[in-house]
Design a protein around this motif. Sequence first.
Motif, PDB file in Angstrom:
ATOM      1  N   ARG A  80      13.731  88.182  45.148  1.00 17.30           N
ATOM      2  CA  ARG A  80      13.825  86.779  44.761  1.00 17.30           C
ATOM      3  C   ARG A  80      13.623  85.883  45.983  1.00 17.30           C
ATOM      4  N   GLU A  84      17.059  81.459  46.244  1.00 15.25           N
ATOM      5  CA  GLU A  84      17.868  82.030  45.168  1.00 15.25           C
ATOM      6  C   GLU A  84      18.763  83.160  45.652  1.00 15.25           C
ATOM      7  N   GLN A  85      18.346  83.880  46.712  1.00 14.65           N
ATOM      8  CA  GLN A  85      19.067  85.082  47.120  1.00 14.65           C
ATOM      9  C   GLN A  85      18.941  85.333  48.619  1.00 14.65           C
TER      10      GLN A  85
END
Length: 392
Positions: A80, A84-85
């Motif tokens: 991702r 997001e991550q």
Amino acid sequence: MSEPITPFVPVERGVTEHRPAHAALRAAGPLVRVEAPAGGPAWIVTEEDLARQVLTDARFVKDPGMAPAGWDRRVAGLERPVAEQMSVTTLDGHAHAALRKAHAPMFSARGISRYYDRMAAIARELLDDLAASVPAGGVVDLTADFTARFPLAVVVEVLGVPAEHVDRAITACRDLFSPDPVAFGAALAAFAELADAALEAGGGVAAELRDRLPDDTGRDDLRYLILVLIFAGQPTMEAFLGFLVADLLEHGVRGTDRESLGEFVQEVLRRRPPAPFTLWRFTAVEVELAGVTLPPRTPVLVDLFGITVAPGRPAGGPDLMFGAGPHYCVGAQLALFQTRALTEVLTEHYPHARLAVPFSGLRQIDGGGTLGGRLTALPVVLRDEDPRPPAS
């Protein structure tokens, strides 16, 4: 007009044959345009000095959020986006340096060496079970289970995941490649549970990493960092171990001390780098490279295999099999120690083990994408004689 070079198509070939695309890439120049698996143009670096430039240049970033618009993340094999991550494999700059610093003490040679004896014990336990499953002189296929089980059994031991979860880790790693979204989601859930099991058990690297991260690190981020550690080397190690064992049984090791074993592993690594390419990098800005202007968001790979095995490459210099620069593989020492441990066990405890087929008859297959080849089978006779005393 010359035929396009297609380095990502599935192909089966003999164990001594290199994937022909690597030679074609090298012949085409230091920077070669190809069609990416997820569609559209991409560039592959085939020359060593240029590769080191790319691997150390901050303008080439790992953030999947910089991939070309329209790329299917699953097809491209991307994590991702950084937005997001958080991941040690996708962050860059100061954020990456800080996260890598948290990993460094546990994954240094000194940190990993604490687990060497246990790695050797795991290898012997698994091989003993296989040897006991067939009569003397019986054949076992090490690709059927061993080459996947051993590296995952080692990594769960190092992380502190209870050993009974190895089967679940194997299934989760395989399901991450599944096109079925249900299987993929189940794999992610399984990895979260494996991370929780390691953190609850304590005593392993997962708990040490938690204690080294900032106090405000979220549980999901911590779980994901552990997921990456479980999965990151699994496909490459599973493939490489097959080649390592085949080479060991065919050619043997010059000496049985740990230094000789380490030299043997390094020699096989140079001939068969675990990963054929780096992970994707993307230009953060317009970059001039080898006379080519690359606009922002251009995908770039380095041909690790082609560079490492290039004819006439000087021996003795630093290799690229684990990359270079800030993203040099954080698990390199883990890979080296477990391969040395396996080599030691086979050499000392199975001195008469042999291939059950001629070495030249072994086959390997590439699945396409950016992963390398793996043996289709590795039939081995571990013991020609039954070590148990005859019944009285």
